[in-house]
Design an enzyme around this catalytic site. Structure first.
Site, PDB file in Angstrom:
ATOM      1  N   LYS A 166       4.374  12.491   1.883  1.00 42.61           N
ATOM      2  CA  LYS A 166       4.684  12.127   3.273  1.00 42.61           C
ATOM      3  C   LYS A 166       6.023  11.417   3.397  1.00 42.61           C
ATOM      4  O   LYS A 166       6.759  11.635   4.354  1.00 42.61           O
ATOM      5  CB  LYS A 166       3.568  11.273   3.873  1.00 42.61           C
ATOM      6  CG  LYS A 166       3.417   9.932   3.218  1.00 42.61           C
ATOM      7  CD  LYS A 166       2.606   8.983   4.056  1.00 42.61           C
ATOM      8  CE  LYS A 166       2.614   7.635   3.368  1.00 42.61           C
ATOM      9  NZ  LYS A 166       2.047   6.573   4.123  1.00 42.61           N
ATOM     10  N   THR A 167       6.381  10.541   2.416  1.00 39.28           N
ATOM     11  CA  THR A 167       7.653   9.813   2.510  1.00 39.28           C
ATOM     12  C   THR A 167       8.828  10.785   2.440  1.00 39.28           C
ATOM     13  O   THR A 167       9.804  10.661   3.190  1.00 39.28           O
ATOM     14  CB  THR A 167       7.763   8.757   1.391  1.00 39.28           C
ATOM     15  OG1 THR A 167       6.613   7.917   1.435  1.00 39.28           O
ATOM     16  CG2 THR A 167       9.004   7.909   1.556  1.00 39.28           C
ATOM     17  N   ASP A 193       4.447   5.199  10.414  1.00 42.03           N
ATOM     18  CA  ASP A 193       3.797   5.502   9.131  1.00 42.03           C
ATOM     19  C   ASP A 193       2.480   4.731   9.035  1.00 42.03           C
ATOM     20  O   ASP A 193       2.309   3.691   9.673  1.00 42.03           O
ATOM     21  CB  ASP A 193       4.739   5.102   7.990  1.00 42.03           C
ATOM     22  CG  ASP A 193       4.242   5.588   6.638  1.00 42.03           C
ATOM     23  OD1 ASP A 193       3.464   6.565   6.601  1.00 42.03           O
ATOM     24  OD2 ASP A 193       4.619   4.986   5.619  1.00 42.03           O
ATOM     25  N   GLU A 194       1.549   5.245   8.212  1.00 39.48           N
ATOM     26  CA  GLU A 194       0.234   4.596   8.002  1.00 39.48           C
ATOM     27  C   GLU A 194      -0.438   4.288   9.352  1.00 39.48           C
ATOM     28  O   GLU A 194      -0.963   3.190   9.579  1.00 39.48           O
ATOM     29  CB  GLU A 194       0.392   3.306   7.178  1.00 39.48           C
ATOM     30  CG  GLU A 194       1.021   3.499   5.811  1.00 39.48           C
ATOM     31  CD  GLU A 194       0.091   4.145   4.790  1.00 39.48           C
ATOM     32  OE1 GLU A 194      -1.011   4.568   5.171  1.00 39.48           O
ATOM     33  OE2 GLU A 194       0.464   4.228   3.617  1.00 39.48           O
ATOM     34  N   GLN A 251      -7.908   6.957   4.507  1.00 38.31           N
ATOM     35  CA  GLN A 251      -7.340   5.919   3.648  1.00 38.31           C
ATOM     36  C   GLN A 251      -7.267   4.572   4.372  1.00 38.31           C
ATOM     37  O   GLN A 251      -6.574   3.665   3.921  1.00 38.31           O
ATOM     38  CB  GLN A 251      -5.952   6.329   3.163  1.00 38.31           C
ATOM     39  CG  GLN A 251      -5.978   7.539   2.229  1.00 38.31           C
ATOM     40  CD  GLN A 251      -4.640   7.782   1.561  1.00 38.31           C
ATOM     41  OE1 GLN A 251      -4.181   7.004   0.737  1.00 38.31           O
ATOM     42  NE2 GLN A 251      -3.996   8.887   1.920  1.00 38.31           N
ATOM     43  N   ARG A 278      -5.571   7.338  -6.887  1.00 37.22           N
ATOM     44  CA  ARG A 278      -4.462   6.632  -7.567  1.00 37.22           C
ATOM     45  C   ARG A 278      -4.162   7.308  -8.898  1.00 37.22           C
ATOM     46  O   ARG A 278      -3.092   7.096  -9.475  1.00 37.22           O
ATOM     47  CB  ARG A 278      -4.804   5.161  -7.843  1.00 37.22           C
ATOM     48  CG  ARG A 278      -5.119   4.258  -6.646  1.00 37.22           C
ATOM     49  CD  ARG A 278      -4.094   4.355  -5.553  1.00 37.22           C
ATOM     50  NE  ARG A 278      -4.517   5.316  -4.553  1.00 37.22           N
ATOM     51  CZ  ARG A 278      -3.724   5.871  -3.666  1.00 37.22           C
ATOM     52  NH1 ARG A 278      -2.451   5.582  -3.642  1.00 37.22           N
ATOM     53  NH2 ARG A 278      -4.185   6.743  -2.772  1.00 37.22           N
TER      54      ARG A 278
END
Length: 657
Positions: free
Chosen positions: A29-30, A196-197, A225, A565
């Protein structure tokens, strides 16, 4: 664009209407956001000063700003956290809401002092401070209406005092920005907004976004998330955005981080979700291949599990840097067994986002008594012991005792008793008497010390010193006592135990150790190897969530975050004994995707199914709530009346009387 997959390219090229991007874990996404900004600047010729990018942490803001600079060659002015952007906008438009432009921000420490002083002046019991802090957050961050008359009155006075001193606290920043948006239309301030987020936005942040944006807005998030609902994060803001903005919805489903079986396990966990945003769950597709299946192990004792983790890490250390191996915990107080196991195996480790066990204040408080008895010239331990057990004894008394000191602080205190005021002398005499009895019982130090702590009301004192999290700190002290009992049974003297503790406190090789952290602290990070121990009912999912479906869903998301992770290898384990059962989330995983070779004579994990069949009217027992009567049975849960209080409990945790 040749570096992007079709979904990423679709996000980058989209313009002219709202877009919502569901970015699954590890989906790039970044990178997508950075290329979108490049597209806005180079293809659509937007001004860099007219693009706003909002994030939740300074770390994320820095990462996005650097990635944009690398891709587009421009440093954006308006990239930052909600709070930093709010601060800049309030400075710019302060006059519109009668705020002085030179207002200051109250940090958490100053805020605590401010509130304590307010309570002192009003003569209100300090025990209600935590209620008041929660009330402030609810009013400001969740936009809750007034409820408690006493707390609302305090809240109004608190805000009045802040403004009188030209002060804002952090929750005020959001509140005042919303107020500004209501007074002045800021929708033309930016040509494009990226968030974002987005699943971590709270109610006030969502309302701000609605008032800052028109059609050119891109929100990126993954409701699966969201692990901060207890901080007022609202993952259902994704659904609100869908209803309010009618956006194009694009899912980023290609996972570039984890190998295929790890992704299959993550998909299984999410597919069992009962969340209201089920339609937004991305089905992750692994880009990386690999034959290693996530390992599942069962143990009969936590110490056994910790030793296995340490041994496995030692074996893996020839293939992976230790800094690329992480052990993730649902709650921090479980870490200490692993710290000791790693220490005993000679493996450096680093506790991330938490204080190492033997460096925690309550553990140091507890050990100060034993350190003092072993070394009576230890001034730091003497002072600490008095601070946590001798009420009313402060620096003045300690300075007075120092006049009598000649190598033994306990002897100096005894000599000072005759010249101290009677009240303080009595407190110190009682403490000295109990320490003297403890000193004579050091051959059986573990049991004698536990009795000593109860005699001086140490556990009650924890509630007063640490009102916010005394229960967790109490658990840490109990874990320390278990450690002492274990060492005593192994034949260690008290001096040898304290020496080992000192070694455990020494710094490990900086940056080289295994990472120990909570799952919450691991969000946004990735590791080659991940261990998730203590996957048991009551731990993950946490016992506080077992009676609330919404909280259970957050626990599921927490497990999903932990799984994703891992890049190469994933290890999951649990302790199975009379009082514990494997986490229900393990039962959601298709066993074809797991390495179950450690389970003899079986190819699958035990399923979490009800052990007993119940009917209304039957008497049952629960290990926390005691005996009760079944009111009704709803599937795998039963509603039970415990002496007038009804609880909805999974049948798994009940037994017939």
């Amino acid at each position: 664009m040749d570096k992007l997959n079709p979904s990423q390219e679709r996000v980058v090229r989209h313009f002219g209407s709202p877009i919502m991007v569901i970015a699954g874990a590890g989906s790039g996404k970044t990178k997508t956001l950075a290329h979108k900004v490049e597209y806005l600047l180079n293809e659509l010729s937007l001004s860099p000063d007219r693009i706003l990018a909002l994030t939740f942490t300074n770390k994320a803001a820095k990462e996005i700003a650097e990635r944009i600079e690398k891709v587009a060659g421009i440093r954006l002015k308006w990239v930052g956290t909600f709070h930093s952007v709010a601060l800049s906008l309030l400075r710019e438009y302060a006059s519109f809401i009668d705020l002085p432009r030179n207002f200051s921000i109250l940090d958490e420490e100053e805020k605590n002092k401010f509130i304590k002083e307010l309570f002192r002046k009003k003569g209100i019991d300090a025990k209600r401070i935590e209620d008041f802090r929660a009330y402030i957050s609810g009013r400001r961050e969740d936009l809750k209406p007034p409820s408690d008359p006493l707390l609302e009155g305090l809240f109004e006075e608190y805000i009045y005092l802040l403004r009188e001193n030209a002060l804002l606290d952090f929750s005020d920043l959001m509140w005042e920005l919303l107020r500004l948006c209501k007074v002045k239309d800021l929708r033309d301030r930016f040509d494009y907004i990226l968030v974002d987020e987005f699943q971590d936005t709270n109610t006030v942040q969502y309302e701000i976004i609605k008032r800052l944006s028109r059609e050119n807005i891109c929100v990126v998030g993954d409701p699966n998330q969201c692990i901060y609902e207890w901080r007022y994060a609202r993952p259902d803001n994704m659904l609100r955005f869908k209803d309010d903005f009618n956006p194009e919805v694009v899912k980023l489903e290609y996972n570039y981080r984890s190998k295929k079986f790890i992704i299959e396990v993550a998909n299984c966990v999410l597919s069992a979700s009962l969340a209201e945003w089920k339609e937004l769950i991305p089905r992750l597709i692994a880009v990386r291949d690999g034959e290693e299946k996530p390992v599942v192990r069962r143990f009969s004792k936590p110490e056994e599990e910790a030793r296995w983790v340490a041994e496995e890490i030692k074996r893996l250390s020839s293939h992976y840097p230790l800094s690329q191996i992480a052990v993730l915990f649902r709650v921090s107080h479980l870490m200490d067994s692993y710290e000791r196991a790693l220490f005993n195996a000679g493996i450096p480790y680093k506790v991330v986002g938490a204080v190492r066990f033997f460096e925690r204040a309550e553990v140091k408080d507890t050990l100060s008594f034993l350190r003092l008895l072993v070394n009576r010239s230890d001034r730091a331990s003497f002072v600490r012991a008095l601070e946590v057990s001798a009420e009313g004894v402060g620096k003045g008394t300690i300075n007075f005792i120092e006049r009598f000191y000649s190598g033994d602080w306990l002897k100096a205190t005894t000599l000072a008793l005759k010249e101290l005021p009677p009240v303080r002398a009595k407190v110190l005499y009682n403490l000295l008497s109990k320490l003297s009895r403890l000193s004579r019982s050091l051959e059986n130090y573990a049991q004698a010390f536990e009795e000593f702590l109860h005699q001086i009301d140490f556990f009650e004192g924890l509630k007063g010193r640490y009102p916010k999290d005394w229960m967790e700190r109490e658990e840490n002290v109990k874990e320390l006592l278990r450690y002492l009992r274990e060492k005593a049974m192994e034949g260690y003297s008290l001096e040898e135990v304290l020496q080992e503790v000192s070694l455990l406190q020494e710094d490990e090789e900086k940056g080289q150790g295994v990472r120990l952290m909570t799952i919450h602290a691991s969000k946004g990070l990735e590791f080659s190897v991940v261990f998730i121990p203590r996957l048991e009912e009551g731990i993950l999912p946490h016992e506080k969530s077992l009676e609330d479906q919404r909280e259970l869903e957050e626990e599921r998301r927490l497990f999903y975050v932990a799984i994703t992770r891992a890049k190469d290898l994933l290890y999951m384990s649990y302790v199975k004994d009379k009082e514990s059962a494997p986490s229900r989330f393990l039962s959601d995983i298709d066993k074809r995707f797991l390495d179950l070779s450690a389970f003899k004579k079986t190819t699958s994990l035990p399923e979490l199914t009800p052990r007993i069949k119940l009917r209304a009217g039957e008497r049952v027992r629960h290990r926390v709530f005691g005996e009760g009567v079944v009111v009704r049975v709803d599937g795998d849960k039963a509603v039970v009346n415990f002496g007038g209080t009804q609880k909805s409990i999974y049948v798994t945790f009940l037994e017939k009387v």
